[in-house]
Design an enzyme around this catalytic site. Structure first.
Site, PDB file in Angstrom:
ATOM      1  N   ASP A 107      -5.491  -0.834 -21.780  1.00 42.16           N
ATOM      2  CA  ASP A 107      -5.398  -0.528 -23.215  1.00 42.16           C
ATOM      3  C   ASP A 107      -6.690  -0.867 -23.946  1.00 42.16           C
ATOM      4  O   ASP A 107      -7.004  -2.042 -24.137  1.00 42.16           O
ATOM      5  CB  ASP A 107      -4.226  -1.317 -23.795  1.00 42.16           C
ATOM      6  CG  ASP A 107      -4.054  -1.116 -25.286  1.00 42.16           C
ATOM      7  OD1 ASP A 107      -4.572  -0.114 -25.815  1.00 42.16           O
ATOM      8  OD2 ASP A 107      -3.390  -1.957 -25.916  1.00 42.16           O
ATOM      9  N   ASP A 294      -8.293   5.055 -28.198  1.00 39.19           N
ATOM     10  CA  ASP A 294      -7.277   4.069 -27.836  1.00 39.19           C
ATOM     11  C   ASP A 294      -6.391   4.594 -26.715  1.00 39.19           C
ATOM     12  O   ASP A 294      -5.509   5.425 -26.934  1.00 39.19           O
ATOM     13  CB  ASP A 294      -6.430   3.729 -29.071  1.00 39.19           C
ATOM     14  CG  ASP A 294      -5.448   2.601 -28.816  1.00 39.19           C
ATOM     15  OD1 ASP A 294      -5.436   2.068 -27.701  1.00 39.19           O
ATOM     16  OD2 ASP A 294      -4.696   2.258 -29.734  1.00 39.19           O
TER      17      ASP A 294
END
Length: 513
Positions: A107, A294
């Site tokens: 992430d 992201d």
């Protein structure tokens, strides 16, 4: 992030999940993990997304840089990623000696590593995932400091520990991580991953813990301080993608990367230019916007003002905002007249008495309340909602005036946009049979236009008459000074190979192969 990102769990899915991984080694010396998929059902949709982070917006950044291919060298390591509904990607790591295996989301929108702890006794989610057992590791070192992370769709808490972390053939020594002892959210109960490995900057790391990526660089485990993501969006192929540490794989992209500098350390944040629908400007980002790349967000998120325009253009159905339509019916002509008279757009809503400020607040601030079913109906709450609706109407009308449309056409168009404001949960549905007539949506980054076709930005769940199609765009309003902010999640990164250059503080995008 500091502002709670309101992404919907139920909007972030696609038609495939994964079953057990299959390890293989190719003759180029790189470690790859083969993937298998199974059909997605509607229960699984609940776990399709880990939202951008709540409580971490104290810093943000993005980096790209041009580097030579380093595939096959001893300093490049590849971890293959599982494809979770074409909307979540996760891979396997090991913690401890001998390594205890965990599947984690890589992430770029957070910076901590956490996995469930064997000391997690009271959270049902822990029962369904691998748990770290410190007593089984000869390299474990006690820390014990408490920790908690709040995401937009869930939270975990526990304590810090230290141990070796294995990624591919690389062993990161004495890495601080969080043993999660509480995972109260249904997100983690239904999730197909055990934990999260953050690849953001230390500025947003809970407890100021040194991120795994920093340790890899500091310990000399990678020759180049860069990592790159390739997501395989081809539903016919079992391979879900790869994250490459220490270099890039030239087989993962076409042409050249376009690099832009990181503007603020924390997230991988950069400046983005105009947003186009069918080649025409939306007007909102003509002067520039901020964006982050992201990998932990499934969809592509942006300010409600622009998302409503996109959803209108692609025929997505949202929730009617009565306040928005009321503003248009009662004040639409007045707003148009003021725009024609060249009044300052940012001051119009305060001048007609719908906002209590003089235009110094950003147009998207407070729009969240427009789509909130639980909006406070007190005088102050209602006033703020109406103010937000007015601000959106001004942006929309200003853009339409540039096209020399008639007053009636402009007011009708803005009324339609009111109806396209996304639902409180962020989801918007489209007609699966209408893909051919939908426009392309484009984003300008580093002077280059990156285009998404309807097939690329629409997510399909199920097959045949039961198929559902979901807009890949969700509304997210981040107030100044951090916002407006766009989040280029997996919908974008799945079609544009992304390079994160830690050394040159840049982020690069090229068409994925």
């Amino acid at each position: 992030m500091g502002t709670k990102f309101r992404a919907s769990l139920v909007t972030l899915l696609l038609s495939f999940l994964l079953s057990p991984t299959v390890f293989s080694a190719s003759n180029d010396g790189l470690i790859r993990v083969g993937l298998k998929k199974r059909k997605l059902d509607h229960v699984d949709r609940l776990a399709g997304h880990i939202d951008t982070k709540e409580g971490e917006l104290s810093g943000a950044s993005v980096r790209n840089y041009r580097l030579h291919d380093n595939v096959g060298g001893s300093d490049t390591d590849i971890i293959a990623l599982k494809n979770y509904m074409d909307a979540q990607y996760f891979g396997e790591i090991g913690i401890g000696t001998p390594p205890q295996k965990f599947t984690v989301i890589f992430d770029t929108g957070s910076s901590n590593l956490w996995v469930p702890s064997a000391k997690c006794y009271f959270s049902v989610a822990c029962l369904f995932h691998s748990k770290y057992k410190s007593g089984h590791s000869s390299t474990y070192k006690k820390n014990g400091k408490s920790a908690a992370i709040h995401y937009g769709t869930g939270a975990i808490s526990g304590f810090f520990s230290q141990d070796h972390v294995k990624l591919g053939d690389l062993v990161v020594k004495e890495q601080d991580f969080i043993e999660a002892t509480r995972e109260p959210s249904i997100t983690f109960l239904a999730a197909k991953f055990d934990g999260i490995l953050g690849l953001g900057f230390q500025e947003i790391s809970v407890g100021n813990a040194v991120p795994v990526w920093y340790s890899m660089v500091n310990q000399g485990l990678v020759k180049e301080p860069v990592f790159s993501f390739w997501f395989n969006r081809n539903a016919e192929e079992e391979e879900g993608g790869e994250i490459v540490f220490g270099g890039v794989d030239s087989n993962h992209y076409k042409g050249e990367h376009t690099y832009v500098p990181v503007t603020e350390k924390g997230y991988w944040q950069f400046d983005m230019g105009d947003v186009l629908i069918g080649g025409a400007t939306t007007g909102f980002c003509a002067g520039g916007c901020s964006a982050i790349a992201d990998s932990g967000t499934s969809l592509l998120a942006g300010p409600t003002t622009v998302i409503a325009q996109i959803n209108h253009a692609i025929g997505a159905s949202g929730v009617l905002s009565q306040e928005c339509k009321t503003v248009v019916s009662q004040y639409g002509k007045t707003i148009l007249d003021m725009l024609v008279a060249e009044a300052k757009p940012q001051k119009i809503c305060s001048q007609i008495g719908l906002c209590s400020f003089d235009g110094t607040r950003d147009v998207s601030m407070g729009i969240e309340s427009v789509v909130d079913k639980n909006t406070d109906k007190s005088s102050s709450g209602l006033h703020d909602t109406v103010c937000s609706a007015c601000e959106m109407a001004v942006v929309w009308m200003q853009n339409q005036l540039r096209q020399n449309l008639t007053e009636d056409r402009i007011l009708n168009y803005v009324n339609e946009l009111c109806e396209r404001i996304p639902s409180p949960m962020g989801e918007s549905a489209v007609d699966c049979s209408s893909l051919a007539s939908m426009p392309r949506v484009s984003f300008t980054i580093g002077g280059k236009v990156f285009e998404l076709s309807p097939e690329q930005y629409v997510l399909q769940v199920g097959e045949g008459v039961a198929a559902q199609c979901i807009s890949g765009f969700m509304a997210l309003d981040v107030p100044p000074p951090r916002g407006p902010l766009w989040i280029l999640g997996d919908v974008f990164m799945g079609h544009y190979h992304t390079v994160f250059d830690f050394g040159n503080m840049t982020v690069g995008f090229a068409e994925a192969a």
